[in-house]
Write an enzyme that holds these catalytic residues in place. Structure first.
Site, PDB file in Angstrom:
ATOM      1  N   ASP A 188      14.958  39.469 -31.560  1.00 40.77           N
ATOM      2  CA  ASP A 188      14.109  39.082 -32.674  1.00 40.77           C
ATOM      3  C   ASP A 188      12.779  38.560 -32.172  1.00 40.77           C
ATOM      4  O   ASP A 188      12.560  38.379 -30.977  1.00 40.77           O
ATOM      5  CB  ASP A 188      14.815  38.021 -33.534  1.00 40.77           C
ATOM      6  CG  ASP A 188      14.213  37.923 -34.920  1.00 40.77           C
ATOM      7  OD1 ASP A 188      13.336  37.086 -35.118  1.00 40.77           O
ATOM      8  OD2 ASP A 188      14.626  38.715 -35.786  1.00 40.77           O
ATOM      9  N   HIS A 263      11.725  32.976 -38.307  1.00 32.16           N
ATOM     10  CA  HIS A 263      12.324  34.268 -38.615  1.00 32.16           C
ATOM     11  C   HIS A 263      13.668  34.467 -37.931  1.00 32.16           C
ATOM     12  O   HIS A 263      14.647  34.896 -38.537  1.00 32.16           O
ATOM     13  CB  HIS A 263      11.369  35.395 -38.221  1.00 32.16           C
ATOM     14  CG  HIS A 263      11.785  36.743 -38.690  1.00 32.16           C
ATOM     15  ND1 HIS A 263      12.469  37.630 -37.899  1.00 32.16           N
ATOM     16  CD2 HIS A 263      11.635  37.351 -39.883  1.00 32.16           C
ATOM     17  CE1 HIS A 263      12.707  38.745 -38.583  1.00 32.16           C
ATOM     18  NE2 HIS A 263      12.208  38.597 -39.783  1.00 32.16           N
ATOM     19  N   SER A 572      13.019  40.805 -44.847  1.00 29.73           N
ATOM     20  CA  SER A 572      13.629  41.437 -43.680  1.00 29.73           C
ATOM     21  C   SER A 572      15.077  41.049 -43.445  1.00 29.73           C
ATOM     22  O   SER A 572      15.609  41.251 -42.366  1.00 29.73           O
ATOM     23  CB  SER A 572      12.812  41.084 -42.432  1.00 29.73           C
ATOM     24  OG  SER A 572      12.732  39.689 -42.299  1.00 29.73           O
TER      25      SER A 572
END
Length: 1495
Positions: A188, A263, A572
């Site tokens: 990520d 995120h 996402s």
């Protein structure tokens, strides 16, 4: 007139209706765009909570019985309000309640709420017995129990059937022990915030034995931060640092696995977050629970991207992360990164494809996002068949915010405002998006437009107390929680604006949001979710699957400004949802390969939401979702654990893919697999269509093809499966064998699928179907998608020619004789040849299966302008409409536009009789315009209007402009030529589109009303237009053609007499003059249509079966075709690839042809200018195929063709290219589409009135033009400006044949006889994002069919009383209606329904349960006629008509009927479409049905 592809002029107040080549999608500062810029990183910065997403559900049952009051609250719904006065509505509610409870006192005591403004109903406390009585009351539509709703943060899993409370699940979650033992690797962009409570390891056992990874210490992260939940954490930055001018430092990022922007923490939580109870967060009830998909799985974080320069990764770092993850022993990899949607490089080694292939080959499933580049076609990323590519959907949750106007009307929008109710406050409307000077202390409303709207942060800083954004549906809200910020749909915004315009001191109240959950909230594929087909390998379906990914509740990392523990994530999260489900399946089925797991997920997916409602796809307009939106469908995790059969794949299948896509040689394949004996299969057996993916996608079918698949039984050993085929429309699909039998000795079976093009003869977009193998319990379903190409089979022209010679050799005795017989090879735009043959040879050739047709070489006369041949309107028919109307010679068409160039071709009066006697108009002299010289029996009137334009607005016209009826700009000349231009032989545009040019009514007379002038802001004012209409009525025009449209949002109201084109047109119609107006060139956005009044005839634009193309021949002799109007000499040059044209600066001596890829069509002309050199090749989305052409060597191709060219560039050291002179292609296989620029419905002001009304050819048509040193006298141009005068000319012809028909009758005749296909019966597609089959909001009633319109059988007529009905139903008061109509009016009480306006369409924008609408038809066919009803209902809607038969005779010419419309939908839906037809066996009188359910 600028050439096609260059922006046309737009005017203040009124815009000339020629399209710029696609308008920019505005993006407001601070206002969230629901479609992030393609390639934008998917994470959000700390402190920015991101968008919410519709979702929430009831709590699990409480352990003790809930308290039930003696008199629970019930909601009684009564439908639309029947009174304007809310007091009357309230009183009617009281009367109903009194009738049940027996006294007014009891009724008042029982009442909780009155819903008296936006709709009618009330909430009251009732005993169950009284509730039953209320339910039976004749005015009550429905009675709803006031249920207690609870938001659950893990709504994703309840929605998908994997319950939030683990004990509630008896399926996959418990069967897999919540993923215990699985290790999910996360590659990520942000790392992880290990302190988040969802990463606690209470209850975890030992780390799995296969784990070999570690936790790496760094900035603010120690190895001790890992535990039995977070078992690995690494970071990778060397590759990126090596490419940066300044290395990443701890001042900008955490040089460690620690999350810097949130995120990675959000992704990890969604994947495998532990179960958390009793969450506290705005909008959540106490006791809410949050968890990930696999709550007991282990997490390994690989931080490979960094929060610098907007988010950046290095492929080197990503590959290293893959490498170590494979080594460490992960079971699944969730990789929420990928290449940009704009194709930047095509070798399969880039981004994550190759390391992902190695991971998959080691048994590790790799899950990646489809991207955030939607809704453009071919925007999907991560397209390799070994990757599980995920699209994003919404949940069954919405965040509803209510606004109440000063007149007590209440409307629902979307928002996340959590503060106190904002009481009635001043509200203003602003169309100046650049100024916030007047917002202090007010709520301000903005309509979406070409300029960016001020963001809520700017408005709040400038003293605004709230904002309402009127824009198309969006699922992203980035507004401060303490600032009232509401998003509403355009049709509601128009109603609010109507209130503001008709109220001296408008007020508004805004309430904090409420969560709405469950089956009443429809699910959609998010607008930002990238779409297929893959431009790299269109035969491999992508995306694979869809999952909830929008605005899920996840942990957040604390910041100085916001220490809250949770936030709504961005778009996402769908990838980790699927990765978590993969982990559960991996534990349940440890022997399944990644391909088997992917197949199980894809083949059991839902094409509906979990409640059975259709999945829709967000875009510029909404549509039913298809496989390019969601792949196999919405994941169905419980079904996926027992799929029955799987389409398995191993490295040999992937080698097959690499070889069939011509990506790898034997040497490279051997290197890839590590096996020197592995080679590409022979070319005869390497079709990419036979790769064993769980879908069948045929991107270029011509004739027929057979594909092969293999399935493996993973269900009961002894099983029998039979096929269920849903063939794509117009195609034939056959499966062999027709039964698959499995037993102990047979676990695999091979089958073939033969697909033939059936009735299709033209190039089409993809059409969709499915193939399901069923054993009666398990349904193993794969998508089947086909696009038909009636075109060449080879890209290399030499191969095309060779195939032609081979065909001829079969009917000649020698190869030499075959070659001598050939006259021409058609090998570029299509495949075929001309040859000298005997009759027997011709017959033998015709019988070949690969020959479509053999036709005699006939002598042809010059054809008329193609648009009219295409519509079947021929001057050569002895009894056709043109003949019987004498081509309109006795009628006059008025053209409101930019004047006329009287010397242009087609305006001669040769052969015309005297000027019609009813004509009273005149020609007005002015600069370069002499009435005696320039008017004649063709141009019978010419006026111009300047005073109000210059004096009132101070906009001086340019020095070059003519102060006269003469047109300085071409637009008016083009329109007049299209409506009524005379015959012009041997016309062409530099050799393109050759033929006999004419207008729709070649002998009709033309009256010019010049209202458009060239100035610093080209255009007109409505006052000038209204004056022109007034003069036209007095002059005696028979039809008015108006190819201009208002600029700005659709907030116009009919409040000022004499200043509005709409009202001027109304008076023209009342005088029997049809007014035909352009539907605007603002498409393909929903609500972009103009000319929306029911008396106006609004016209959209389609393409015809003609296009213009150039051959692009690469140095390897591969020839592809592209769109261009280039008429210069052939260009040969060096070919280069420009990755980012926006940052490119051409050297001084730049002599190359450049290839570039583009997302934003608006920048097309700019890109061509930037690239310069010898030419440009622009690759763009296939969503648009018509709206941009250049007359320079600038060629437009789609992404797939661009990809082929880029592959050539990458494989050649010195690439070259040759661009030919443009050519004309006419007829099949060119298909018809509604142009992207054509204005779309629904009607923004009155959604119950269908708009546009009709479509007609308006794309790249040949017309007369100004002739001077710069302009050749002919033009190929496009716009609804051209389709409008075409229809006006057809109206002239119909009015000539039927002089007693009213404007409404003529409009009805055209609408009810229109084609729903193109003239050859092929489907009409609609350009847009995404591209789709056209529906009534694209084409109205359909494509105009002139010959049928002359004999419609029945018409839906309207007169003054019908229009008064419309005004009353729309909320105009009696005084206003009298002012408009001149007739004393008293609107009925209750007001009449707008659904009953006698329009030739039925559009129901807000159906709740059922409604009955009325229509009246007038017989204009044979006196004694019997018509029967034929119904094609919209999806999920039941239609009943009364009576079912209409009998006409000499005494019954007008009959009424009623249509009862009932919905079975349980959630709010998009519009679904059907049709209703009255037929006498010869005539079919068809009107569209458009229904949207609102529960």
């Amino acid at each position: 007139m600028p050439p096609p592809g260059e922006p046309e002029f737009r005017a203040p107040g009124v815009a000339e209706d020629m399209p710029p080549p696609g308008e920019p999608e505005f993006r407001a500062p601070g206002v969230a765009e629901d479609m992030p810029a393609p390639g934008e990183p998917e994470f959000r910065a700390p402190g920015n909570a991101g968008p919410p997403d519709p979702a929430a559900v009831e709590s699990p049952p409480a352990p003790v019985a809930p308290f039930v009051p003696e008199s629970p609250v019930y909601i009684i719904y009564l439908g639309a309000t029947k009174h304007d006065d809310p007091k009357l509505v309230t009183q009617s509610h009281l009367e109903i309640l009194k009738s049940v409870l027996g006294s007014e006192e009891a009724a008042k005591k029982s009442m909780i709420y009155n819903y008296q403004y936006g709709f009618s109903g009330f909430a009251a406390k009732l005993k169950p017995a009284d509730a039953e009585k209320m339910k039976k009351h004749p005015e009550v539509i429905t009675l709803v129990v006031n249920r207690k709703l609870v938001m659950q943060t893990t709504r994703t899993w309840d929605y998908l059937g994997l319950f939030s409370t683990p004990a509630a699940s008896k399926g996959l979650l418990n069967g897999s022990n919540m993923g215990s033992g699985a290790i999910i690797g996360v590659i990520d962009s942000a790392g992880i915030w290990s302190e988040a409570s969802v990463f606690g390891d209470n209850g975890y056992g030992a780390t799995p034995k296969q784990w070999k990874g570690q936790c790496v210490s760094g900035d603010q992260f120690k190895a001790e931060h890992c535990n039995k939940k977070l078992i690995g954490a690494k970071y990778y930055m060397d590759g990126l640092n090596a490419d940066l001018s300044t290395s990443i430092t701890s001042s900008t990022e955490h040089i460690s696995p620690r999350d810097h922007n949130g995120h990675g923490t959000q992704v990890s939580s969604t994947l495998a977050g532990s179960v958390l109870s009793n969450l506290k967060f705005p909008g959540l009830s106490s006791g809410s629970v949050m968890r990930g998909a696999a709550p007991k799985a282990h997490i390994a974080m690989y931080k490979a991207c960094w929060d610098v320069e907007g988010g950046m990764c290095s492929v080197a770092d990503v590959w290293k992360a893959f490498d170590e993850a494979i080594h460490d022993g992960v079971d699944v990899l969730s990789v929420s990164i990928g290449g940009l949607t704009r194709v930047k490089s095509l070798d399969v080694e880039v981004d994550i494809a190759i390391p992902a292939l190695h991971a998959v080959n080691k048994g590790i499933t790799v899950v990646s996002p489809a991207g955030n580049g939607g809704p453009r076609a071919s925007s999907v990323i991560n397209v390799s068949p070994w990757i599980l590519t995920v699209a994003a959907t919404t949940l069954d949750r919405s965040f509803s915010a209510f606004v109440t106007l000063g007149n007590n009307l209440t409307f629902m929008g979307q928002g996340m405002y959590t503060g106190p109710e904002l009481g009635f406050t001043d509200v203003i409307f602003s169309d100046d998006h650049s100024s916030v000077a007047k917002v202090k202390g007010k709520v301000v409303m903005y309509f979406e437009g070409s300029a960016a709207m001020p963001g809520p942060d700017i408005l709040q800083r400038n003293g605004a107390v709230g904002v309402i954004y009127v824009r198309r549906p969006s699922h992203r809200f980035e507004c401060p929680a303490n600032f009232p910020c509401i998003y509403i749909d355009i049709d509601i915004g128009s109603k609010i604006h109507f209130y503001m315009e008709t109220t001296s001191s408008p007020k508004i109240k805004i309430s904090p949001y409420k969560a709405v959950i469950g089956d009443s909230v429809a699910s959609t594929v998010g607008g930002s979710s990238s779409r297929g087909p893959s431009s790299f390998s269109p035969a491999i379906l992508k995306p694979d699957i869809a999952a909830p990914g929008l605005t899920l509740l996840t942990p957040r990392i604390p910041t100085d400004g916001d220490t809250s523990e949770f936030a709504y994530s961005g778009t996402s999260m769908a990838t980790p949802v699927i990765a978590g489900i993969v982990a559960l399946l991996k534990i349940s089925h440890p022997t399944w390969s990644p391909a088997a797991i992917k197949s199980a997920i894809v083949t059991t997916a839902m094409s509906t939401d979990p409640y059975g409602e259709p999945l829709t796809a967000d875009g510029v307009s909404q549509k039913i979702a298809d496989a390019f939106d969601y792949g196999g469908g919405l994941v169905n995790m419980e079904k996926a654990t027992d799929p029955g059969l799987v389409y398995d794949m191993d490295i040999n299948d992937y080698v097959h893919y690499l070889c069939s896509a011509a990506l790898y040689t034997d040497k490279r394949v051997s290197a890839l697999t590590g096996n020197v004996t592995t080679k590409c299969p022979p070319s005869s057996g390497s079709s990419i269509l036979d790769i064993n993916v769980p879908s069948i996608t045929i991107p270029n079918l011509k004739g027929s093809v057979t594909v092969t698949r293999t399935v493996t039984n993973v269900g009961p050993v002894d099983s029998v499966y039979k096929p269920v085929i849903e063939a794509p429309a117009g195609f034939t699909v056959k499966v062999s064998p027709e039964e698959l039998v499995f037993n102990k000795g047979t676990s695999k079976a091979v089958f073939t699928v033969s697909v033939s093009s059936g009735s299709h003869k033209v190039n089409l977009g993809f059409l969709f179907g499915s193939l399901t193998w069923s054993d009666g319990i398990r349904n193993v379903k794969i998508p089947v998608y086909v696009v038909h190409l009636g075109a060449k089979q080879h890209d290399d022209p030499e191969l095309v020619s060779a195939s032609h010679h081979k065909m001829l050799e079969s009917v000649f005795n020698s190869s030499e004789a075959a070659r001598e017989s050939i006259l021409y090879n058609y090998r570029h735009g299509f495949s075929g040849f001309a040859a000298r043959l005997t009759e027997s040879q011709a017959k033998k050739l015709k019988d070949r299966p690969d020959v479509f047709s053999v036709a005699l070489n006939r002598k042809l006369a010059l054809q008329t302008t193609r648009a009219f041949d295409y519509l079947g309107l021929s001057p050569n028919l002895p009894n056709g409409l043109l003949h019987d109307s004498n081509m309109g010679s006795e009628l006059v068409v008025g053209i409101l536009d930019s004047g006329i160039w009287p010397e242009a071709a087609g305006f001669s009066d040769e052969g015309l009789g005297p000027i019609p006697k009813h004509w009273k108009g005149k020609c007005v002299a002015g600069r370069a315009f002499d009435p005696a010289k320039h008017c004649n029996k063709k141009i019978v009137g010419a006026r111009y209007y300047l005073n109000r334009y210059t004096e009132r607005h101070g906009l001086n016209i340019s020095r070059e402009e003519y102060r006269s009826p003469r047109g300085f700009t071409s637009h008016g000349t083009l329109c007049a030529s299209m409506a009524a231009g005379g015959f012009v032989p041997n016309a062409s545009y530099g050799g393109l589109a050759p033929g006999l040019m004419r207008g729709a009514a070649p002998k009709a007379r033309i009256a010019v009303y010049k209202v458009i002038f060239d100035s610093e802001n080209i255009g007109s004012r409505t006052a000038d237009c209204t004056m022109a209409i007034d003069d036209a009525i007095n002059d005696g025009v028979d039809v008015l053609s108006i190819s201009i449209a208002p600029l700005g949002p659709p907030y116009h109201t009919y409040t000022t007499f004499g200043e509005d084109v709409e009202l001027g047109s109304f008076h023209a119609v009342m005088k029997g003059i049809p007014v035909v107006i352009a539907a605007s060139n603002s498409g393909p956005k929903a609500y972009s249509v103009t000319g929306i009044a029911p008396w106006m005839f609004s016209v959209g634009a389609t393409s015809i079966d003609r296009t213009y193309y150039v051959d692009v021949t690469l140095g390897n002799n591969l020839t592809v075709t592209g769109q261009a109007l280039y008429m210069g000499p052939e260009v040969s040059s060096e070919l280069t690839y420009i990755e980012d044209w926006q940052t490119f600066t051409a050297p001084r001596r730049w002599a190359k042809i450049s290839l570039t890829f583009m997302n934003d069509d608006t920048d097309m002309a700019l890109a061509v200018n930037v690239l310069r050199g010898d030419g440009a090749i622009i690759a763009r989305s296939s969503d648009y195929l018509t709206d941009v052409f250049f007359d320079s060597p600038a060629v437009i191709v789609d992404y797939e063709v661009g990809t082929k060219i880029l592959q050539y560039i990458r494989s050649t050291s010195s690439p070259t290219v040759k661009i030919s002179r443009a050519k004309t292609f006419v007829g099949r296989p060119k298909s018809s589409i509604v142009a992207g620029f054509s204005g779309r419905g629904p009607n923004p002001t009155d959604p119950a009135i269908l708009k546009p009304d009709i479509v007609a050819p308006g794309v790249l048509v040949l017309t007369a033009d100004i002739k001077n040193e710069e302009i050749p006298g002919m033009a190929i141009t496009q716009g609804t400006s051209l389709s409008t005068p075409l229809v006006a000319g057809l109206v002239i012809l119909l009015k000539s044949v039927h002089p007693d028909w009213s404007p409404a009758a003529i409009k009805s005749a055209i609408m009810t006889t229109a084609w729903k296909t193109d003239p050859s019966g092929e489907p009409i597609f609609s350009e847009g994002v995404p591209r789709k089959l056209a529906d009534p909001f694209d084409y109205g009633a359909g494509l105009v069919n002139p010959e049928k319109a002359r004999d419609p059988g029945l018409v839906y007529d309207m007169n003054l009383d019908d229009y008064i009905h419309y005004f009353c139903a729309s909320g105009y008061n009696d005084t206003s209606i009298k002012l408009i109509t001149g007739k004393d009016t008293k609107c009925s009480s209750p007001l009449p329904s707008i659904l009953d306006v006698n329009y030739p369409a039925i559009t129901i924008p807000d159906l709740k349960d059922e409604v009955t609408v009325s229509r009246t038809v007038t017989n204009v066919g044979p006196v004694d006629s019997v018509y029967r009803a034929v119904i094609e209902p919209p999806r999920g809607v039941k239609i009943a008509v009364e009576p079912e038969t209409l009998v006409f005779n000499s005494s019954k010419k007008v009959l009424g009927y009623k249509v009862k419309v009932t919905t079975s939908h349980k959630s709010n839906t998009i519009y679904f479409f059907g049709s209703f037809t009255w037929t006498d066996g010869t005539r079919n009188v068809t009107i569209p049905l458009s229904v949207r359910t609102r529960v």
